[in-house]
Design an enzyme around this catalytic site. Structure first.
Site, short mmCIF file in Angstrom:
data_model
loop_
_atom_site.label_atom_id
_atom_site.label_comp_id
_atom_site.label_asym_id
_atom_site.label_seq_id
_atom_site.Cartn_x
_atom_site.Cartn_y
_atom_site.Cartn_z
N ARG A 1 1.89 1.30 10.28
CA ARG A 1 1.40 1.71 8.96
C ARG A 1 2.58 1.71 7.99
O ARG A 1 3.38 2.63 7.96
CB ARG A 1 0.75 3.10 9.04
CG ARG A 1 -0.03 3.49 7.77
CD ARG A 1 -0.50 4.93 7.87
NE ARG A 1 -1.44 5.14 8.96
CZ ARG A 1 -2.76 5.01 8.86
NH1 ARG A 1 -3.30 4.67 7.71
NH2 ARG A 1 -3.53 5.25 9.90
N ARG B 1 1.31 -5.25 12.01
CA ARG B 1 0.54 -4.48 12.98
C ARG B 1 0.23 -5.31 14.23
O ARG B 1 0.22 -4.80 15.35
CB ARG B 1 -0.75 -3.98 12.33
CG ARG B 1 -1.55 -3.04 13.18
CD ARG B 1 -2.67 -2.39 12.41
NE ARG B 1 -2.17 -1.44 11.43
CZ ARG B 1 -2.87 -0.39 10.98
NH1 ARG B 1 -4.09 -0.19 11.42
NH2 ARG B 1 -2.35 0.44 10.09
N GLU C 1 -6.76 0.04 15.16
CA GLU C 1 -7.32 -1.03 14.30
C GLU C 1 -6.32 -2.15 14.06
O GLU C 1 -5.18 -1.92 13.68
CB GLU C 1 -7.75 -0.45 12.95
CG GLU C 1 -8.31 -1.51 12.02
CD GLU C 1 -8.43 -1.02 10.58
OE1 GLU C 1 -8.46 -1.87 9.67
OE2 GLU C 1 -8.48 0.22 10.36
N ARG D 1 0.84 -1.20 0.00
CA ARG D 1 0.00 0.00 0.00
C ARG D 1 0.87 1.25 0.00
O ARG D 1 1.83 1.34 0.76
CB ARG D 1 -0.93 0.01 1.22
CG ARG D 1 -1.88 -1.18 1.25
CD ARG D 1 -2.81 -1.16 2.44
NE ARG D 1 -3.65 -2.36 2.45
CZ ARG D 1 -4.57 -2.62 3.37
NH1 ARG D 1 -4.75 -1.77 4.37
NH2 ARG D 1 -5.29 -3.73 3.30
N SER E 1 -10.49 -5.89 10.26
CA SER E 1 -11.78 -5.38 9.82
C SER E 1 -12.47 -6.47 9.02
O SER E 1 -11.81 -7.38 8.48
CB SER E 1 -11.63 -4.11 8.97
OG SER E 1 -10.98 -4.41 7.75
#
Length: 417
Positions: free
Chosen positions: A270, A382, A342, A255, A345
């Site tokens: 991140r 993460r 987070e 990403r 999800s």
């Protein structure tokens, strides 16, 4: 893409969904116009083709005297048919583009608003009381687990090496996740990290967030940000005889993090590259909501195995990805930040992706689109960051949750070097 019949029958529902997302409701009206234009083009082309067919029969039966006039008319009609078919092709493309411009219809009950307007569904566990907590990079330095400096030297900012126990933690977490997925009946998959443009487009990742995606121009391939993309494309242009189908896909993910504006630049929360175990389900459309709760339950089971304190949130409509009708996040507690962040999800994409990718199943009234759903089981980097932060001890060691110990040689604590 959204169901065109729903938009025709209840355009205000589609406009309300756009407004809830903070998107342009006028795109619904543009879609209806494109639909009318396309239907008119189809009707004109069909009428001309029928006339051409009738005229062709007349030519075969015509007298020598009448035939020249009929042939002349047939030639002119052939030109009209060709022009009408070209017009229909343009109308088809315009309709498709208008459908692609609209995000999935937001599920009834999703909170309105933007990023900060989520609703907390549940708080689980008690955040650990840590005096003067260190962040995950400080803990990792003592363990020799993460090397961001050399990662930046080799690949640039937001890259890293997992070394020693850091690498072992990733293998342990992935194996724990895959064991849980297998026990739950999901099929393990190692998924490709490069996909064709039509697959990336079909899953809805080339819209508003296309700047987050890495594109290899020379090969015209895209690096996935989640194995959801490959798992969705896996059954493209197929009619699925048996449902449900459930997969647990592992892949590296990439990403750009183009919109993060300096957030979480320190550490491995991140980053531009990470490995992930992603769950993906194909179910009948009327079973999608039940499946969504099932995926969330599996994510919670994994969080419980890691002994995290966490909260489950219902993401607001304005913070949903274009494919999702509803999304739930699980955010775990980071003592060093004094906040929930987070980790996983899960999204219900209804029939939005399957319509784009032409994935169907046999129903009572013929073939019908399936629903697709996805849920992160373990985003390795993460999760490692949270594990180090959440389970840190005053002496710099890290408590190992009982469920993870068999995958770390039985160790119950990670001690600084």
């Amino acid at each position: 893409m959204i169901d065109l019949k729903i938009v025709r029958d209840d355009p205000e529902h589609a406009r309300a969904s756009q407004r809830a997302r903070g998107a342009d409701p006028g795109l619904v009206d543009a879609l209806l116009v494109a639909d009318d234009v396309r239907r008119a083009a189809v009707s004109r082309a069909d009428t001309l083709r029928a006339e051409q067919k009738t005229l062709s029969k007349q030519v075969g039966k015509a007298s020598p005297e009448d035939r020249p006039a009929l042939l002349s008319r047939a030639k002119g009609l052939a030109d009209e048919v060709k022009a009408a078919e070209a017009e229909q092709g343009d109308a088809d493309e315009a309709l498709r583009n208008a459908q692609f411009a609209i995000a999935n219809l937001v599920e009834d009950g999703a909170p309105p608003g933007g990023e900060n307007d989520f609703v907390t569904r549940e708080l689980v566990g008690t955040p650990p009381a840590v005096t003067d907590p260190k962040d995950h990079l400080e803990i990792a330095a003592g363990l020799g687990a993460v090397d961001t400096e050399r990662g930046a030297k080799v690949s640039g900012a937001r890259f890293y090496f997992l070394t020693g126990i850091g690498a072992q933690l990733e293998f342990a977490l992935v194996n724990l996740a895959m064991q849980q997925a297998t026990d739950a009946g999901l099929t393990q998959v190692i998924a490709p990290a490069l996909v064709k443009p039509e697959i990336m487009q079909g899953t809805g990742f080339l819209g508003a967030h296309s700047d987050e995606v890495y594109h290899l121009e020379r090969d015209d391939l895209y690096l996935v940000g989640t194995s959801e993309v490959a798992l969705a494309g896996m059954h493209g242009n197929e009619i699925l005889a048996e449902l449900p189908l459930r997969y647990a896909g592992f892949s590296s993910c990439f990403r750009r993090e183009a919109g993060s504006y300096g957030k979480d630049t320190k550490g491995i929360i991140r980053v531009h590259w990470f490995d992930k175990v992603e769950m993906f389900s194909y179910v009948r459309a009327d079973e999608a909501r039940e499946e969504h709760e099932r995926l969330l339950a599996w994510e919670r089971e994994f969080m419980d195995k890691l002994e995290f304190a966490y909260r489950v949130i219902d993401v607001a409509a304005g913070d949903l990805g274009s494919s999702a009708a509803r999304k739930y996040d699980i955010e775990a507690w980071f003592p060093s930040q004094g906040a929930y962040r987070e980790l996983t999800s899960t999204s219900n994409c209804t029939t939005f992706q399957s319509r784009r990718l032409n994935i169907r199943t046999r129903g009572e009234k013929g073939n019908e689109p399936v629903a697709t759903l996805n849920g992160t089981l373990c985003a390795a980097a993460r999760t490692i960051a949270c594990l180090l932060d959440h389970h840190q001890q005053p002496d710099g060691s890290v408590y190992v949750p009982a469920a993870l110990r068999p995958f770390l040689g039985g160790r119950d604590v990670l001690t600084p070097r």
